[in-house]
Design a protein around this motif. Structure first.
Motif, short mmCIF file in Angstrom:
data_model
loop_
_atom_site.label_atom_id
_atom_site.label_comp_id
_atom_site.label_asym_id
_atom_site.label_seq_id
_atom_site.Cartn_x
_atom_site.Cartn_y
_atom_site.Cartn_z
N PRO A 189 -3.54 6.87 2.81
CA PRO A 189 -3.88 6.38 1.48
C PRO A 189 -4.48 7.42 0.52
N PRO A 207 0.81 -1.22 0.00
CA PRO A 207 0.00 0.00 0.00
C PRO A 207 0.85 1.28 0.00
N LYS A 247 -5.31 2.76 -7.07
CA LYS A 247 -5.23 3.42 -5.76
C LYS A 247 -4.75 2.46 -4.68
N VAL A 248 -4.49 3.02 -3.49
CA VAL A 248 -3.92 2.25 -2.40
C VAL A 248 -4.80 1.06 -2.01
N ALA A 249 -6.12 1.29 -1.91
CA ALA A 249 -7.01 0.20 -1.53
C ALA A 249 -6.92 -0.94 -2.53
#
Lengths: 87, 562
Positions: B553, B93, B272-274
């Motif tokens: 994030p 992440p 994205k981070v998720a």
């Protein structure tokens, strides 16, 4: 800005707490159950498996998968709670 | 139809598929070439990561290794899956949030130093080259056994295919071919496993089957332990390595997995981070399907092998035995001249030598499965080898064109120039890999272990400290990486290559094997880095802000190039 800084710190602390818990389980099922205590656990049987052997070649891997999905869930919730999630 | 015709058909279909995908997904920019444009979905990235990760070693060699080592083989199972927990929780992440193209990018920027960047480039190249040679060898092995072409011709065909889609498509082409390759390889791995599990235990799920019982009600594992005792081998479920060594090897493989650049870069390709977290979850789930089946295959094939050959007349052995004898991977030497195969632990009496690499490939033949399944395993092994080779080649080409040329030698290079440089370095890398595939150095097996040790000893601590410690500075990180790599190299060269006076098993420090020494070198890296960073100035304010930023994030944006 100050408030935001505080929020970030809190978020990070909570993240670290999750990491500590999840990684302890990671260590327990592989290094402890699968290696250090393998002989002791092998005296217990799970059907045709000796339990320590089962943890080393099967159980630990199942737990690893579960751990990552639990982490995903926890972090998505945490991101939302702090408003750090992305669209 | 014969095995050979089936293999040509299946290999033909899968190769056409890979080439078709490559043409459809050509890369037009450096961003597409390095990180597939940064818009890969988590599931697609999980699939691609799984194929990227599962190499010829996982597909062809691992079940065989476990088969011959029993419990000791657990180090690979836990090591090569447990690393994903570290990757998902500690690296992916944050590196995605950082949003660059390569691992040396992160090291160079986080430690505001081109020295650190150079050390990272050196490690990335060393790790990737040692790894890729083994893949090309796997390609050659499959071609020579199933298609009966010369092993060198096999390597060259493999090179042309990889060249085609890696050079044309870059990360974009690789990602989507890897998705296809995962499907091929997992299907090819599971079908024979399920058939054999039904055959031997009546249970269609191999993971449960190898804990099941045969027709006489004897548990398979108990039977195998018994066979091992009778032949003088260590019990299958107990193994023979020391607990300390098992512990250290497992840790080195786990940490090494999390530090391998070709795996890490895959997490730069999502939005994205998720998504980075999610794709790590998918990746491990998809990998776990193969990794929980492999120990079952190991038990099935070990039992089958012993029961088929032990104390049987050589003249009455089934056809697969002579097929594999031709490749030189099985050999029989009738030492006592009784015409029977004595397969025992004592080397002076043992008459059978079986190369562990053939267990997965020969398994369907030993179990007398239909020809199309045997051919399918060949196509699966090729998918595993090619997907990993492509991922590694991309790391090599990005290290040269992006980290060396763009970031250090000529920062003014145009986008178009950088793309050409990336493609050219991929071509050179394929040729070097092919050369090692055709002329394998004797030390391939040893150097793959070295690759994990090096990744564990160098990248892992530098990245972890870069994320989790704001105060970690360039002096600490560079000193740590150097101590880690050099001590690892020293130990490896001393005990694997007989340098620095050499040494045998008795001379290992604390009884730790070179494979497990990566853990020691990693700990040394951490300690040196922390101590040195306390004695030297803190990193600049901007860098500390970067660290704060990657921990949150939101606002990841797309992977960028500045």
């Amino acid at each position: 800005m100050d408030k935001n800084q505080n929020l970030k710190k809190k978020y990070w602390k909570k993240n670290l707490k999750y990491l500590a818990i999840l990684l302890s389980i990671w260590f327990l099922v592989s290094f402890v159950f699968g290696i250090l205590l393998v002989d002791e656990l092998n005296t217990i049987r799970l059907g045709g498996f000796k339990l320590g052997f089962w943890f080393a070649q099967q159980g630990s891997i199942y737990v690893f998968v579960i751990l990552i999905f639990v982490y995903i869930k926890l972090m998505n919730k945490l991101d939302k709670e702090f408003g750090f999630n992305e669209q | 139809m014969s095995i050979q015709i089936w293999t040509w058909i299946l290999v033909g279909i899968t190769f056409t598929l890979y080439i078709g995908i490559a043409i459809w997904s050509r890369a037009g920019s450096t961003k597409e070439f390095y990180v597939a444009g940064g818009g890969v979905s988590p599931l697609a990235n999980g699939l691609a990561t799984a194929a990227d990760w599962m190499s010829a070693a996982s597909f062809i060699s691992m079940a065989g290794l476990i088969s011959f080592n029993g419990y000791d083989g657990s180090v690979y199972l836990m090591g090569w899956t447990g690393g994903y927990v570290l990757l998902a929780l500690l690296l992916a992440p944050y590196l995605r949030k950082f949003g660059k193209f390569t691992v040396p990018d992160f090291i160079g920027d986080r430690y505001y130093s081109n020295v650190a960047r150079s050390v990272a480039v050196f490690c990335a190249l060393l790790v990737s080259f040692t790894y890729v040679a083994g893949q090309m060898r796997g390609v050659g092995l499959v071609f020579s056994r199933f298609l009966e072409v010369d092993i060198n011709t096999g390597v060259i065909i493999g090179m042309i295919i990889v060249l085609f889609y890696a050079v044309l498509g870059g990360m974009k082409g690789i990602t989507y071919t890897q998705v296809a390759q995962y499907c091929v390889l997992i299907f090819a791995f599971m079908v024979p496993a399920i058939f054999i599990s039904i055959q031997m235990t009546g249970n269609p799920i191999p993971q449960l089957g190898f804990g099941g019982a045969d027709e006489n009600g004897v548990y398979l594992l108990d039977k195998l332990d018994g066979l091992h005792r009778d032949l003088g081998f260590a019990e299958y479920t107990s193994g023979s390595k020391s607990t300390l060594d098992i512990f250290f090897i497992t840790a080195a493989l786990m940490v090494g997995t999390a530090g391998l650049p070709h795996v890490i870069v895959r997490f730069f390709t999502v939005k994205k981070v998720a998504d980075a977290r999610k794709s790590a979850g998918w990746a491990l789930l998809l990998i776990a399907i193969l990794y929980t089946t492999a120990p079952a295959i190991a038990v099935f094939s070990r039992t089958n092998l012993i029961e088929t050959v032990s104390n049987k007349e050589y003249a009455t052995l089934p056809e697969w035995f002579s097929n594999w004898e031709k490749t030189g991977l099985i050999s029989f030497d009738d030492k006592n001249g009784d015409g029977k195969v004595q397969y025992v632990s004592d080397p002076s009496k043992n008459e059978l030598i079986v190369d562990k690499d053939i267990m997965v490939l020969a398994n369907p033949e030993i179990a007398q499965l239909p020809n199309w399944i045997i051919a399918l395993v060949g196509a699966g092994a090729l998918a595993a080898a090619l997907s990993t080779a492509a991922g590694l080649l991309l790391v090599i080409s990005a290290s040269v064109s992006h980290d060396l040329i763009k970031k250090m030698v000529n920062p003014n290079i145009t986008e178009k120039g950088e793309l050409i440089a990336a493609r050219l370095s991929a071509v050179v890398a394929v040729c070097v890999a092919g050369y090692f595939g055709i002329n394998p150095p004797d030390f391939v097996a040893a150097t793959v272990a070295l690759a994990f040790g090096l990744a564990a000893a160098s990248f892992f601590p530098a990245i972890i400290l870069g994320i989790f410690s704001k105060k970690m500075n360039k002096e600490g990180a560079i000193a740590g990486m150097l101590v880690g790599i050099l001590s690892m190299l020293f130990y490896m060269l001393k005990f694997k290559f007989d340098w620095f006076g050499g040494g045998t098993k008795q001379d290992w420090w604390f009884g730790i094997s070179p494979e497990g020494f990566g853990t020691v070198a990693m700990i040394a890296n951490f300690i040196v880095a922390i101590v040195i960073s306390k004695l030297t100035p803190n990193p600049p304010k901007e860098v500390q802000e970067i660290v704060e930023n990657i921990r949150i994030p939101s606002g990841a944006g797309e992977a960028h190039n500045h």
